[in-house]
Structure formats: structure tokens, C-alpha cells
Scaffold this motif. Structure first.
Motif, PDB file in Angstrom:
ATOM      1  N   GLY A  86      -2.822   7.773 -10.799  1.00  0.00           N
ATOM      2  CA  GLY A  86      -1.732   6.924 -11.255  1.00  0.00           C
ATOM      3  C   GLY A  86      -1.639   5.681 -10.394  1.00  0.00           C
ATOM      4  O   GLY A  86      -2.614   5.232  -9.788  1.00  0.00           O
ATOM      5  N   THR A  87      -0.436   5.119 -10.326  1.00  0.00           N
ATOM      6  CA  THR A  87      -0.214   3.917  -9.531  1.00  0.00           C
ATOM      7  C   THR A  87       0.811   4.191  -8.443  1.00  0.00           C
ATOM      8  O   THR A  87       1.481   5.222  -8.435  1.00  0.00           O
ATOM      9  N   LEU A  88       0.931   3.241  -7.525  1.00  0.00           N
ATOM     10  CA  LEU A  88       1.961   3.365  -6.494  1.00  0.00           C
ATOM     11  C   LEU A  88       3.348   3.382  -7.129  1.00  0.00           C
ATOM     12  O   LEU A  88       4.254   4.055  -6.634  1.00  0.00           O
ATOM     13  N   ASP A 126       0.821  -1.205   0.000  1.00  0.00           N
ATOM     14  CA  ASP A 126       0.000   0.000   0.000  1.00  0.00           C
ATOM     15  C   ASP A 126       0.856   1.258   0.000  1.00  0.00           C
ATOM     16  O   ASP A 126       2.085   1.190  -0.155  1.00  0.00           O
ATOM     17  N   ALA A 127       0.227   2.407   0.177  1.00  0.00           N
ATOM     18  CA  ALA A 127       0.926   3.691   0.102  1.00  0.00           C
ATOM     19  C   ALA A 127       2.007   3.812   1.165  1.00  0.00           C
ATOM     20  O   ALA A 127       3.068   4.400   0.917  1.00  0.00           O
ATOM     21  N   THR A 128       1.751   3.270   2.346  1.00  0.00           N
ATOM     22  CA  THR A 128       2.767   3.308   3.406  1.00  0.00           C
ATOM     23  C   THR A 128       3.993   2.508   3.011  1.00  0.00           C
ATOM     24  O   THR A 128       5.136   2.925   3.252  1.00  0.00           O
ATOM     25  N   ASP A 129       3.765   1.350   2.373  1.00  0.00           N
ATOM     26  CA  ASP A 129       4.888   0.542   1.887  1.00  0.00           C
ATOM     27  C   ASP A 129       5.644   1.294   0.793  1.00  0.00           C
ATOM     28  O   ASP A 129       6.880   1.254   0.745  1.00  0.00           O
ATOM     29  N   PRO A 132      -3.589   1.118  -7.724  1.00  0.00           N
ATOM     30  CA  PRO A 132      -3.894   2.551  -7.852  1.00  0.00           C
ATOM     31  C   PRO A 132      -3.425   3.350  -6.640  1.00  0.00           C
ATOM     32  O   PRO A 132      -3.485   2.871  -5.503  1.00  0.00           O
ATOM     33  N   ALA A 133      -2.951   4.557  -6.890  1.00  0.00           N
ATOM     34  CA  ALA A 133      -2.557   5.476  -5.821  1.00  0.00           C
ATOM     35  C   ALA A 133      -3.691   6.467  -5.581  1.00  0.00           C
ATOM     36  O   ALA A 133      -4.424   6.825  -6.506  1.00  0.00           O
TER      37      ALA A 133
END
Length: 206
Positions: free
Chosen positions: A87-89, A46-49, A82-83
Motif C-alpha cells: 500500500g502507501t504511507l 518517509d515511514a518515520t514521518d 509506497p509503504a
């Protein structure tokens, strides 16, 4: 076998903890590119990763550049979720990593498995990828962001649903220096020669 090693994959946590060990190994074998093939995370990436990845990749990139080497991260599919900002991560990782110190290895199978178009990625980021893993995917394979798939979903180049030809053409004129055939099926003795024959066929213009 007459082969020359050009890159190697390492554990990122270990690299950041004791970089000298891996730098010495790379220089001993004459390897220019030192990369990580799976950013450690629990459950869904995820975003944190992605935030943690940006910090780790920039740190590894600086350390290896100071040693005359190049750091790369090998995409594994889960980065194309998805971010929140669009876009994407993966896009968010590219945007926040130092382009001089952090490069990428495009695994065509895993990028496609995660929902990305390998050729489009090469056109979007022409100066960030230094190598590829050429690998094709069996028709009917489920695509998701797990970064995992059964070994029988890896098939000989040119026989699956990844547009390998388009990706190879898109790589021309980019920073990609090496195309590496990666074989993860149970029949490498069949698929590798078939894949090489396919590449030669493309080279001949067929």
C-alpha cells in the motif's frame, strides 16, 4: 460575500502546544473542522514521518474532539509514496489513526499528483474524508511525491487530467460534507468562474 467558514488550517506543532488558542478561534468563527495541510518533515516524507504523523494526528484529534471540534489532515501528495508493508504511507496512516477522532481532507490535485486516484480513495475510505479540495491539473504535469508543483499546473475544473466528475460521484454517500474549490493558479478570476460553470454543468446532468 455571503460565505460561511466551515474549516481552517493550522500549524500542527502550534495546535498541540497551545490548543486553546485555535479552539477559541474556531468557535469564534463557527468553524467545525480544524486541520493541518502540511505535516512537517525534512526532505522526502518517509515511514518515520508517517509514524510521527500518526501520533500527532491522534493527539490533535483527541484534543479537538474534547472541545466539540473535528480534526482533519489535508493530503498533499507525498503521503502516497509506497509503504514497505504494501500500500502507501497514507494507507498506513489511515489504518493507525482513530477513525472517530481523525478525519481527512482530499485535495484531488495533490492526491493525483502523488499517484493516487481520488475517486478510488473515496470508495476505499468512505467514512474518513469530511471535505475535498476541488482542483484540476494541467495535461503533461509531472507527478511525484514532492507535494509541490508550479502554479501554472493548476487549471480550471474540467479542463485538466483529474477526473473531477468521477470523484464527485464517488463522494456521494460518503462522509464528505463539503466540496471546496481551491484555486492556486495565477488566473483565479478566470478559473474560478469556469470551475463553477463546470460544476453547474455536472449538476444539470451534462
Amino acid at each position: 460575500a455571503g460565505l460561511t467558514p466551515v474549516s481552517m488550517h493550522v500549524d500542527l506543532t502550534a495546535l498541540l502546544k497551545t490548543p486553546a488558542t485555535f479552539i477559541d478561534d474556531a468557535k469564534f468563527f463557527g468553524v467545525q473542522y480544524v486541520g493541518n495541510a502540511w505535516f512537517p518533515h525534512e526532505g522526502t516524507f518517509d515511514a518515520t514521518d508517517a509514524d510521527r504523523g500518526v501520533v500527532a494526528f491522534n493527539s490533535a484529534g483527541r484534543v479537538l474532539k474534547d472541545a466539540g471540534l473535528t480534526f482533519f489532515y489535508h493530503v498533499h501528495g507525498f503521503e502516497f509514496a509506497p509503504a514497505a508493508a504494501g500500500g502507501t504511507l497514507f494507507d498506513s496512516i489511515v489504518a493507525r489513526t482513530d477513525p472517530d477522532n481523525v478525519k481527512f481532507q482530499l485535495d484531488m490535485f495533490w492526491a493525483f499528483h502523488g499517484g493516487a486516484d481520488p475517486a478510488a480513495l473515496l470508495r476505499q475510505y468512505p467514512n474518513r474524508f469530511v471535505s475535498t479540495h476541488l482542483k484540476d491539473m494541467r495535461t503533461g504535469t509531472d507527478r511525484n511525491h514532492t507535494g509541490t508543483a508550479p502554479e501554472d499546473t493548476s487549471v480550471a475544473l474540467g479542463t485538466g487530467i483529474v477526473d473531477v466528475k468521477a470523484a464527485l460521484e464517488a463522494a456521494r454517500g460518503t462522509s464528505v460534507e463539503w466540496h471546496i474549490i481551491e484555486e492556486e493558479s495565477a488566473e483565479p478570476e478566470v478559473n474560478i468562474p469556469a470551475g463553477l460553470a463546470y460544476i453547474r454543468q455536472l449538476e444539470s446532468g451534462q
